[in-house]
Design a protein around this motif. Structure first.
Motif, short mmCIF file in Angstrom:
data_model
loop_
_atom_site.label_atom_id
_atom_site.label_comp_id
_atom_site.label_asym_id
_atom_site.label_seq_id
_atom_site.Cartn_x
_atom_site.Cartn_y
_atom_site.Cartn_z
N ALA A 156 -9.29 24.71 2.37
CA ALA A 156 -9.91 24.19 1.01
C ALA A 156 -8.98 24.67 -0.06
O ALA A 156 -8.13 25.21 -0.14
CB ALA A 156 -11.24 24.80 0.89
N THR A 157 -9.19 23.75 -1.20
CA THR A 157 -8.58 23.83 -2.51
C THR A 157 -9.76 23.89 -3.49
O THR A 157 -10.72 23.20 -3.45
CB THR A 157 -7.44 22.95 -2.69
OG1 THR A 157 -8.28 21.56 -2.90
CG2 THR A 157 -6.47 22.74 -1.66
N VAL A 158 -9.25 24.76 -4.46
CA VAL A 158 -10.20 25.06 -5.59
C VAL A 158 -9.83 24.88 -6.85
O VAL A 158 -8.81 25.56 -7.06
CB VAL A 158 -11.13 26.47 -5.44
CG1 VAL A 158 -12.14 26.62 -6.80
CG2 VAL A 158 -11.69 26.35 -4.18
N ASN A 159 -10.11 24.09 -7.66
CA ASN A 159 -9.39 23.86 -9.02
C ASN A 159 -10.38 23.71 -10.22
O ASN A 159 -11.10 22.95 -10.49
CB ASN A 159 -8.50 22.37 -8.95
CG ASN A 159 -7.66 22.42 -10.40
OD1 ASN A 159 -8.04 22.98 -11.32
ND2 ASN A 159 -6.40 21.72 -10.03
N LEU A 160 -10.65 24.90 -10.88
CA LEU A 160 -11.27 24.87 -12.11
C LEU A 160 -10.54 24.96 -13.36
O LEU A 160 -10.42 24.03 -14.28
CB LEU A 160 -12.47 26.21 -12.01
CG LEU A 160 -13.41 26.23 -13.44
CD1 LEU A 160 -14.11 24.95 -13.38
CD2 LEU A 160 -14.09 27.53 -13.23
N ILE A 161 -9.60 25.93 -13.48
CA ILE A 161 -8.36 26.03 -14.40
C ILE A 161 -7.14 25.93 -13.81
O ILE A 161 -6.16 25.68 -14.45
CB ILE A 161 -8.77 27.19 -15.30
CG1 ILE A 161 -8.37 28.45 -14.45
CG2 ILE A 161 -9.95 27.07 -15.95
CD1 ILE A 161 -8.29 29.77 -15.30
N ARG A 162 -7.15 26.11 -12.35
CA ARG A 162 -5.79 26.04 -11.50
C ARG A 162 -5.94 25.63 -10.52
O ARG A 162 -7.07 25.83 -9.80
CB ARG A 162 -5.08 27.22 -11.92
CG ARG A 162 -5.58 28.22 -10.85
CD ARG A 162 -4.67 29.79 -11.11
NE ARG A 162 -4.46 30.20 -12.15
CZ ARG A 162 -5.24 30.99 -12.83
NH1 ARG A 162 -6.32 31.37 -11.97
NH2 ARG A 162 -4.99 31.55 -13.87
N ASN A 163 -5.15 25.13 -9.67
CA ASN A 163 -5.19 24.75 -8.15
C ASN A 163 -5.04 25.91 -7.25
O ASN A 163 -3.81 26.45 -7.35
CB ASN A 163 -4.37 23.73 -7.68
CG ASN A 163 -4.87 22.94 -6.42
OD1 ASN A 163 -5.99 22.62 -6.26
ND2 ASN A 163 -4.00 22.95 -5.50
N ARG A 164 -5.99 26.52 -6.51
CA ARG A 164 -5.84 27.43 -5.76
C ARG A 164 -6.19 27.08 -4.21
O ARG A 164 -7.21 26.54 -3.97
CB ARG A 164 -6.72 28.54 -6.18
CG ARG A 164 -7.05 29.70 -5.08
CD ARG A 164 -6.01 30.59 -4.71
NE ARG A 164 -6.46 31.78 -4.13
CZ ARG A 164 -6.14 31.97 -2.79
NH1 ARG A 164 -5.59 31.30 -1.94
NH2 ARG A 164 -6.78 33.16 -2.36
N ALA A 165 -5.26 27.05 -3.41
CA ALA A 165 -5.38 26.81 -1.96
C ALA A 165 -6.01 28.02 -1.20
O ALA A 165 -5.43 29.15 -1.21
CB ALA A 165 -4.22 26.21 -1.24
N ILE A 166 -7.05 27.90 -0.33
CA ILE A 166 -7.41 28.82 0.59
C ILE A 166 -6.90 28.42 2.05
O ILE A 166 -7.15 27.41 2.25
CB ILE A 166 -8.84 28.93 0.71
CG1 ILE A 166 -9.64 29.31 -0.69
CG2 ILE A 166 -9.41 29.96 1.74
CD1 ILE A 166 -10.90 29.15 -1.01
N THR A 167 -6.10 29.22 2.49
CA THR A 167 -5.29 28.93 3.72
C THR A 167 -6.09 29.17 4.93
O THR A 167 -7.07 29.99 4.92
CB THR A 167 -4.02 29.61 3.87
OG1 THR A 167 -4.26 30.85 4.01
CG2 THR A 167 -3.17 29.14 2.59
N GLN A 168 -5.88 28.45 6.10
CA GLN A 168 -6.51 28.76 7.37
C GLN A 168 -6.25 30.25 7.57
O GLN A 168 -7.46 30.84 8.32
CB GLN A 168 -6.18 27.90 8.42
CG GLN A 168 -6.76 27.73 9.61
CD GLN A 168 -8.65 27.58 9.57
OE1 GLN A 168 -8.81 26.69 8.87
NE2 GLN A 168 -9.35 28.26 10.14
N ASN A 169 -5.08 30.62 7.43
CA ASN A 169 -4.78 32.06 7.97
C ASN A 169 -5.77 33.03 7.08
O ASN A 169 -6.22 34.05 7.56
CB ASN A 169 -3.21 32.30 7.39
CG ASN A 169 -2.49 31.85 8.55
OD1 ASN A 169 -2.86 31.00 9.42
ND2 ASN A 169 -1.05 32.02 8.61
N GLU A 170 -5.88 32.72 5.87
CA GLU A 170 -6.82 33.80 4.97
C GLU A 170 -8.21 33.43 5.44
O GLU A 170 -9.04 34.52 5.45
CB GLU A 170 -6.62 33.20 3.34
CG GLU A 170 -5.41 33.48 2.80
CD GLU A 170 -5.58 32.84 1.34
OE1 GLU A 170 -4.97 33.76 0.56
OE2 GLU A 170 -5.70 31.54 1.04
N LEU A 171 -8.76 32.23 5.80
CA LEU A 171 -10.00 32.15 6.20
C LEU A 171 -10.21 32.70 7.58
O LEU A 171 -11.14 33.66 7.80
CB LEU A 171 -10.31 30.69 6.43
CG LEU A 171 -11.56 30.26 7.19
CD1 LEU A 171 -12.91 30.85 6.16
CD2 LEU A 171 -11.77 28.86 7.26
#
Length: 349
Positions: free
Chosen positions: A36-51
């Motif tokens: 997933a990616t989350v962007n409120l003030i910057r783009n942050r990717a949550i990787t499958q490895n992190e998940l």
């Protein structure tokens, strides 16, 4: 990796929330495809490895969760972090140091002794399972959640808390259902003569021998306990006759600080009894017990502990109010996260 949770504290409310996806101060190196990616003030990717790693943490902690549920938690955590940064919430080292100092003072009060850094960190590890650095970082996260929630929802929370009402019938019902849990364990009031441990083995041996001799003088009547406190004790309690308050059989903080053998020996002493030389994790003691109370089930209007003026009735009222406040806080947090999510660009792959 230790499974950590965030805790929000407000007035008498303490609620447990989900874990942050990453330590404060920045994300980790991105490895693998994004979940997933989350962007409120910057783009942050949550990787499958992190998940995958986070799912494993929950499973190792005994939680029955799906990958989708964990990803939703991670998105909530990230959007919360970005929202706090956007809205100027910052936990300074000074703020964190003050909170940690208050928490340490509370532990030292329970133990009845000042603690060295090493002793304090050992108690933290035994009580939380966390290293001191991880515990400190967790405290920073807790403060961040608390500050941001109060900034955004403080008035709503306070209005809801002000309207809370706990009836006498609710208190009576709670007591009847939980009467067996209101057990006051065996406890004693004690004073001591104390010499702390040092890094010098010869000095420790000499101090132990000294208190063995002092205990013998007290036993044969050539020296009073009170006089020995003034002459030999190396403790702040010396100014009040060596009194260090109450010790209960189930005080886990005291056990971690002083040691099981010391606690068990002292709590078993009778009122008026004076010990020989006793060794604890902190040093060498001669203990005098002034009051000994056996364990018993408390009634509604009994005090919850010898050193506390709060009754069981007062305590139950506080617990019930806290439970209701927890719901208020959880609802407010959910509202804030929903607002932040609606403002963010979120993509789930």
């Amino acid at each position: 990796m230790k499974f950590r949770k965030l805790i929000v504290s407000f007035v008498i409310s303490i609620i447990t929330l989900s874990a942050f996806a990453a330590p404060l101060g920045g994300g980790s190196t991105l490895v693998g495809a994004p979940a997933a990616t989350v962007n409120l003030i910057r783009n942050r990717a949550i990787t499958q490895n992190e998940l995958d790693a986070r799912v494993k943490e929950y499973q190792d902690a005994g939680a029955n969760v799906t990958e989708e549920q964990v990803l939703d938690i991670m998105i909530n955590d990230e959007v919360f972090l970005q929202g706090a940064e956007r809205d100027g919430i910052e936990i300074t080292d000074q703020m964190l140091d003050q909170a940690m100092a208050q928490q340490r003072a509370s532990i030292e009060q329970q133990v009845g002794q000042s603690l060295t850094d090493e002793q304090y960190e050992q108690i933290v590890l035994s009580q939380t399972g966390m290293s001191y650095s991880d515990y400190r970082e967790s405290a920073r996260e807790q403060l961040l959640v608390n500050q941001y929630l109060l900034q955004q929802k403080g008035d709503e929370i306070q209005n809801s808390l002000n309207s809370l009402q706990i009836s006498d019938s609710e208190i009576d019902t709670f007591y009847r259902r939980n009467r067996q849990s209101f057990y006051s364990p065996e406890n004693v009031r004690l004073a001591h003569i104390f010499i702390p441990l040092s890094d010098n083995a010869d000095e420790n041996e000499a101090n132990a021998a000294l208190l063995i001799d002092v205990a013998e003088q007290i036993r044969n009547g050539s020296l009073t306990f009170e006089a020995a406190v003034q002459q030999y004790s190396q403790d702040e309690s010396k100014s009040i006759g060596g009194d260090i308050g109450w010790l209960t059989l189930d005080n886990q903080t005291a056990r971690a600080g002083l040691g099981d053998a010391f606690v068990d020996t002292v709590v078993a002493m009778n009122a008026g009894e004076i010990s020989g030389m006793l060794e604890s994790n902190l040093g060498y003691h001669i203990v005098k017990v002034s009051v000994h109370n056996d364990g018993r089930i408390l009634e509604l209007d009994d005090r919850i502990s010898p050193e506390d003026t709060m009754t069981v009735r007062d305590y139950i009222r506080q617990v019930l109010a806290q439970n209701e406040a927890n719901t208020v806080m959880a609802n407010s947090l959910n509202d804030l996260i929903s607002e932040l999510r609606s403002q963010a660009r979120i993509r789930i792959y």
